[in-house]
Write an enzyme that holds these catalytic residues in place. Structure first.
Site, mmCIF file in Angstrom:
data_model
loop_
_atom_site.group_PDB
_atom_site.id
_atom_site.type_symbol
_atom_site.label_atom_id
_atom_site.label_comp_id
_atom_site.label_asym_id
_atom_site.label_seq_id
_atom_site.Cartn_x
_atom_site.Cartn_y
_atom_site.Cartn_z
ATOM 1 N N THR A 5 42.021 16.782 -54.811
ATOM 2 C CA THR A 5 41.945 18.103 -55.421
ATOM 3 C C THR A 5 42.364 19.166 -54.410
ATOM 4 O O THR A 5 42.053 19.047 -53.231
ATOM 5 C CB THR A 5 40.506 18.385 -55.895
ATOM 6 N N ARG A 39 39.239 10.805 -68.951
ATOM 7 C CA ARG A 39 38.187 11.521 -68.227
ATOM 8 C C ARG A 39 38.636 12.944 -67.845
ATOM 9 O O ARG A 39 39.729 13.137 -67.332
ATOM 10 C CB ARG A 39 37.807 10.732 -66.978
ATOM 11 N N GLY A 64 37.529 16.288 -65.522
ATOM 12 C CA GLY A 64 36.675 16.673 -64.410
ATOM 13 C C GLY A 64 36.290 18.135 -64.480
ATOM 14 O O GLY A 64 36.462 18.808 -65.500
ATOM 15 N N ASP A 65 35.784 18.625 -63.357
ATOM 16 C CA ASP A 65 35.343 20.018 -63.307
ATOM 17 C C ASP A 65 36.488 20.990 -63.065
ATOM 18 O O ASP A 65 36.362 22.190 -63.343
ATOM 19 C CB ASP A 65 34.311 20.200 -62.183
ATOM 20 N N THR A 74 35.770 21.068 -54.878
ATOM 21 C CA THR A 74 36.359 19.729 -54.800
ATOM 22 C C THR A 74 35.260 18.730 -54.514
ATOM 23 O O THR A 74 34.348 19.016 -53.735
ATOM 24 C CB THR A 74 37.438 19.649 -53.706
ATOM 25 N N GLY A 75 35.333 17.568 -55.147
ATOM 26 C CA GLY A 75 34.307 16.562 -54.890
ATOM 27 C C GLY A 75 33.963 15.785 -56.150
ATOM 28 O O GLY A 75 34.822 15.529 -56.990
ATOM 29 N N GLY A 118 33.178 15.513 -59.469
ATOM 30 C CA GLY A 118 33.326 16.480 -60.548
ATOM 31 C C GLY A 118 32.148 16.590 -61.483
ATOM 32 O O GLY A 118 31.762 17.691 -61.890
#
Lengths: 178, 131
Positions: free
Chosen positions: B1, B29, B31-32, B52-53, B55
């Site tokens: 990300t 899927r 993510g955030d 980032t990480g 999500g």
């Protein structure tokens, strides 16, 4: 007049310190520098914060080092699916897109959405999102463009780990986390 | 990300985030990253944030807006607010990092165990770090 500033990230917690070779470290630092310069070329010449963050992110999308655009990680099925968003603090309008597989720079699609239709269709998904981008001349690329050897290796390693029952649900042990 | 936050000469803030997701995710899927308030948020006079990480943990924490809310309603600094949010993500079992920039040009870059990051200001000199 505010003092302009740009801050970026290129992902977190993905490579253990001991396994990052000096050569790779240098490449990553250069990649970050390039993104900072790309963003600063906008910000430092009076362009908007929105244009600046889009330029910095697009630069990292173009680099195979980072998990975005070219260099994205693989899905279980061995394909690429990307997503991006952008928000303008002045208007609190946004643009976002997900399930992208051919847009060269997902952040440019998000910015296009922000500029064209933030209040009616701010978050687009999949083929229709990419058709919207193509309609406005955003570059499209085949899936091969986004794929890199390093990510393919992570993909295969992840599939192997996935076969082991004791870690079958533990995706945290493999590569980037998004 | 990857992500970026900026403050321009007009005093406007902006945030952007882009990702390929996580390795071997299911194809459907989400993510955030594309979720405003989770992976990305910007509000003039307050803060711009990109995460980032893990999500799902950023979604559960409504991470980016959580930082804004602490500053808006609690009067916290960008450093304290972003540090608190990342800690709450870690307490849930997640990890990752954040960049957050306030309207005065103060910024924070908290992370769990390293984050590719950098900043550039008026002198035009880029600064970068990993660990």
């Amino acid at each position: 007049m505010a003092k302009p500033i740009l801050v970026i990230h290129g992902g977190a917690g993905i490579i253990p310190r001991e396994s990052l070779t000096p050569e790779m470290r240098q490449k990553f630092l250069e990649g970050l520098e390039n993104a900072l310069k790309a963003g600063w070329n906008k910000l430092g010449t009076g362009c908007s914060a929105t244009d600046s963050v889009a330029a910095a992110v697009a630069c990292m999308e173009d680099s195979p080092l980072f998990n975005a655009g070219c260099g994205s990680v693989f899905t279980r099925a061995g394909s690429i699916r990307m997503e991006a968003s952008i928000m303008d603090g002045a208007t609190r309008q946004f643009g976002a897109a997900t399930q992208l597989k051919s847009t060269k720079n997902p952040i440019q699609l998000a910015q296009l959405i922000l500029e064209k239709q933030p209040n009616t269709h701010g978050f687009l998904c999949g083929e229709e999102a990419e058709e919207f981008g193509a309609l406005h001349n955003l570059p499209q690329e085949p899936q091969e463009y986004f794929k890199t050897e390093r990510r393919w290796k992570q993909h295969l390693e992840g599939l192997e780990l996935d076969k082991r029952p004791q870690v079958s649900e533990d995706f945290s042990v493999v590569g980037p986390k998004g | 990300t990857v992500g970026a936050v900026a403050l321009d000469v007009q005093g406007n803030l902006a945030a952007a985030t882009s990702t390929g997701g996580k390795t071997n995710k299911m194809s459907s899927r989400l993510g955030d990253t594309p979720l405003i308030g989770c992976g990305t948020y910007a509000e003039n006079g307050l803060v711009a944030c990109s995460g980032t990480g893990d999500g799902e943990f950023f979604i559960r924490s409504v991470a980016s807006y959580d930082i804004a809310a602490q500053m808006k309603y609690g009067g916290k600094s960008v450093q304290d607010a972003s540090k608190f949010t990342l800690k709450s993500i870690e307490d849930l079992g997640g990890s990752g990092g954040l960049i957050a920039l306030d309207s005065e040009g103060r910024f924070a870059m908290p992370n769990s165990g390293g984050m590719f990051r950098g900043w550039i200001g008026q002198d035009g000199v880029p600064h970068t770090a990993i660990f």
